[in-house]
Design a protein around this motif. Structure first.
Motif, PDB file in Angstrom:
ATOM      1  N   VAL A  70     -14.902  -0.570  -7.777  1.00 19.80           N
ATOM      2  CA  VAL A  70     -14.385  -1.657  -8.614  1.00 19.80           C
ATOM      3  C   VAL A  70     -12.888  -1.489  -8.856  1.00 19.80           C
ATOM      4  CG1 VAL A  70     -14.527  -2.727 -10.898  1.00 19.80           C
ATOM      5  CG2 VAL A  70     -16.619  -2.102  -9.687  1.00 19.80           C
ATOM      6  N   ALA A  71     -12.446  -0.271  -9.160  1.00 20.04           N
ATOM      7  CA  ALA A  71     -11.017  -0.026  -9.393  1.00 20.04           C
ATOM      8  C   ALA A  71     -10.197  -0.352  -8.155  1.00 20.04           C
ATOM      9  CB  ALA A  71     -10.792   1.427  -9.815  1.00 20.04           C
ATOM     10  N   SER A  72     -10.701   0.033  -7.000  1.00 24.18           N
ATOM     11  CA  SER A  72     -10.004  -0.266  -5.752  1.00 24.18           C
ATOM     12  C   SER A  72      -9.922  -1.774  -5.516  1.00 24.18           C
ATOM     13  CB  SER A  72     -10.709   0.420  -4.584  1.00 24.18           C
ATOM     14  OG  SER A  72     -10.074   0.094  -3.383  1.00 24.18           O
ATOM     15  N   ALA A  73     -11.023  -2.476  -5.764  1.00 25.75           N
ATOM     16  CA  ALA A  73     -11.028  -3.930  -5.586  1.00 25.75           C
ATOM     17  C   ALA A  73     -10.020  -4.600  -6.519  1.00 25.75           C
ATOM     18  CB  ALA A  73     -12.427  -4.484  -5.823  1.00 25.75           C
ATOM     19  N   LEU A  74      -9.976  -4.170  -7.775  1.00 30.02           N
ATOM     20  CA  LEU A  74      -9.009  -4.736  -8.721  1.00 30.02           C
ATOM     21  C   LEU A  74      -7.576  -4.432  -8.297  1.00 30.02           C
ATOM     22  CD1 LEU A  74     -10.757  -4.071 -12.134  1.00 30.02           C
ATOM     23  CD2 LEU A  74     -10.238  -6.296 -11.123  1.00 30.02           C
ATOM     24  N   SER A  75      -7.352  -3.222  -7.823  1.00 32.77           N
ATOM     25  CA  SER A  75      -6.022  -2.848  -7.339  1.00 32.77           C
ATOM     26  C   SER A  75      -5.608  -3.722  -6.160  1.00 32.77           C
ATOM     27  CB  SER A  75      -6.007  -1.375  -6.929  1.00 32.77           C
ATOM     28  OG  SER A  75      -4.802  -1.047  -6.290  1.00 32.77           O
ATOM     29  N   THR A  80      -2.447  -8.356  -4.041  1.00 36.55           N
ATOM     30  CA  THR A  80      -2.362  -9.698  -3.466  1.00 36.55           C
ATOM     31  C   THR A  80      -1.658 -10.650  -4.425  1.00 36.55           C
ATOM     32  OG1 THR A  80      -4.364  -9.330  -2.180  1.00 36.55           O
ATOM     33  CG2 THR A  80      -3.724 -11.614  -2.536  1.00 36.55           C
ATOM     34  N   LEU A  81      -2.012 -10.595  -5.700  1.00 32.06           N
ATOM     35  CA  LEU A  81      -1.388 -11.454  -6.699  1.00 32.06           C
ATOM     36  C   LEU A  81       0.117 -11.225  -6.766  1.00 32.06           C
ATOM     37  CD1 LEU A  81      -1.523 -13.440  -9.101  1.00 32.06           C
ATOM     38  CD2 LEU A  81      -1.948 -11.445 -10.557  1.00 32.06           C
ATOM     39  N   THR A  82       0.528  -9.964  -6.858  1.00 36.37           N
ATOM     40  CA  THR A  82       1.964  -9.678  -6.958  1.00 36.37           C
ATOM     41  C   THR A  82       2.699 -10.092  -5.692  1.00 36.37           C
ATOM     42  OG1 THR A  82       1.649  -7.374  -6.267  1.00 36.37           O
ATOM     43  CG2 THR A  82       1.661  -7.809  -8.628  1.00 36.37           C
ATOM     44  N   ARG A  83       2.073  -9.923  -4.550  1.00 35.63           N
ATOM     45  CA  ARG A  83       2.693 -10.353  -3.294  1.00 35.63           C
ATOM     46  C   ARG A  83       2.852 -11.880  -3.279  1.00 35.63           C
ATOM     47  NH1 ARG A  83      -0.312  -7.665   0.109  1.00 35.63           N
ATOM     48  NH2 ARG A  83      -1.900  -9.271   0.180  1.00 35.63           N
ATOM     49  N   GLN A  87       6.516 -10.686  -6.098  1.00 36.55           N
ATOM     50  CA  GLN A  87       6.835  -9.471  -6.861  1.00 36.55           C
ATOM     51  C   GLN A  87       6.182  -8.270  -6.193  1.00 36.55           C
ATOM     52  OE1 GLN A  87       5.308 -10.288 -10.755  1.00 36.55           O
ATOM     53  NE2 GLN A  87       6.779 -11.915 -11.147  1.00 36.55           N
ATOM     54  N   HIS A  88       6.641  -7.944  -5.017  1.00 34.84           N
ATOM     55  CA  HIS A  88       6.038  -6.867  -4.219  1.00 34.84           C
ATOM     56  C   HIS A  88       6.130  -5.525  -4.933  1.00 34.84           C
ATOM     57  CE1 HIS A  88       5.729  -9.581  -0.807  1.00 34.84           C
ATOM     58  NE2 HIS A  88       6.908 -10.033  -1.196  1.00 34.84           N
ATOM     59  N   GLY A  89       5.206  -4.648  -4.590  1.00 34.21           N
ATOM     60  CA  GLY A  89       5.258  -3.281  -5.101  1.00 34.21           C
ATOM     61  C   GLY A  89       4.383  -3.044  -6.306  1.00 34.21           C
ATOM     62  N   PHE A  90       3.131  -3.521  -6.276  1.00 36.24           N
ATOM     63  CA  PHE A  90       2.198  -3.255  -7.373  1.00 36.24           C
ATOM     64  C   PHE A  90       2.123  -1.764  -7.650  1.00 36.24           C
ATOM     65  CE2 PHE A  90      -2.129  -1.818  -8.404  1.00 36.24           C
ATOM     66  CZ  PHE A  90      -2.256  -2.366  -9.668  1.00 36.24           C
ATOM     67  N   SER A  91       2.180  -1.392  -8.929  1.00 34.82           N
ATOM     68  CA  SER A  91       2.050   0.019  -9.270  1.00 34.82           C
ATOM     69  C   SER A  91       0.863   0.274 -10.197  1.00 34.82           C
ATOM     70  CB  SER A  91       3.336   0.556  -9.889  1.00 34.82           C
ATOM     71  OG  SER A  91       3.659  -0.169 -11.061  1.00 34.82           O
ATOM     72  N   ASP A  92       0.692  -0.538 -11.253  1.00 36.62           N
ATOM     73  CA  ASP A  92      -0.444  -0.295 -12.142  1.00 36.62           C
ATOM     74  C   ASP A  92      -0.792  -1.535 -12.952  1.00 36.62           C
ATOM     75  OD1 ASP A  92       0.892  -0.212 -14.899  1.00 36.62           O
ATOM     76  OD2 ASP A  92       2.002   1.365 -13.878  1.00 36.62           O
ATOM     77  N   MET A  93      -1.980  -1.488 -13.545  1.00 36.96           N
ATOM     78  CA  MET A  93      -2.426  -2.544 -14.444  1.00 36.96           C
ATOM     79  C   MET A  93      -3.249  -1.913 -15.554  1.00 36.96           C
ATOM     80  SD  MET A  93      -5.436  -4.276 -12.078  1.00 36.96           S
ATOM     81  CE  MET A  93      -6.035  -5.438 -13.253  1.00 36.96           C
TER      82      MET A  93
END
Length: 150
Positions: A70-75, A80-83, A87-93
């Protein structure tokens, strides 16, 4: 088995793709150490981007392989959302619920192919959870095998 030895779980069979197997205890100790700094820490789970469980420090009633998926899927959805937002370069949520907080983050280089989840109760300051999670992820990244650098 000594008190400092953590048994290697069967569901962690992909661990060797990212770390030397001799590093398993070090990775789990880093997770336990981070959770010890959180008053109501519940779980820390490490997975790859495909959602496969690599390691965890969690209460026995937690389904660590499911949490990893689940954590991997959310990540991946956040990536995808940030891209799509440019806003490339997702780091955390951070996810807040009535019962607690979950921080999902990408492990920094050379571990960027891994995702880490930290879950706590609602008593802990969200900033503290995020800070300790980032520090733990950085520690784990230093334990990665050289073969994971890309």
């Amino acid at each position: 088995m000594s008190a400092n030895t953590v048994p290697f779980p069967a569901q962690s069979r992909l661990f060797g793709k990212y770390f030397a197997y001799s590093r398993y205890n070090d990775v789990v100790r880093a997770m336990h150490g981070m959770l010890a700094g959180i008053p109501d820490g519940q779980a820390c789970v490490l997975s790859n981007l495909e959602g496969h469980h690599l390691a965890h420090a969690a209460a026995p009633m937690m389904d660590a392989p499911r949490l990893a998926a689940v954590a991997s899927a959310l990540s991946n959805m956040a990536e995808t959302l940030t891209r799509d937002l440019g806003q490339h370069g997702f780091s955390d949520m951070t996810v807040h619920t009535d019962a607690g907080i979950a921080v999902i983050l990408r492990v920094p280089r050379p571990g960027q192919q891994m995702v880490m989840l930290t879950a706590t109760g609602h008593e802990t300051n969200p900033g503290l959870v995020a800070s300790l999670s980032r520090h733990c992820a950085t520690t784990i990244s230093t334990l990665c095998s050289a073969s994971t650098e890309r």
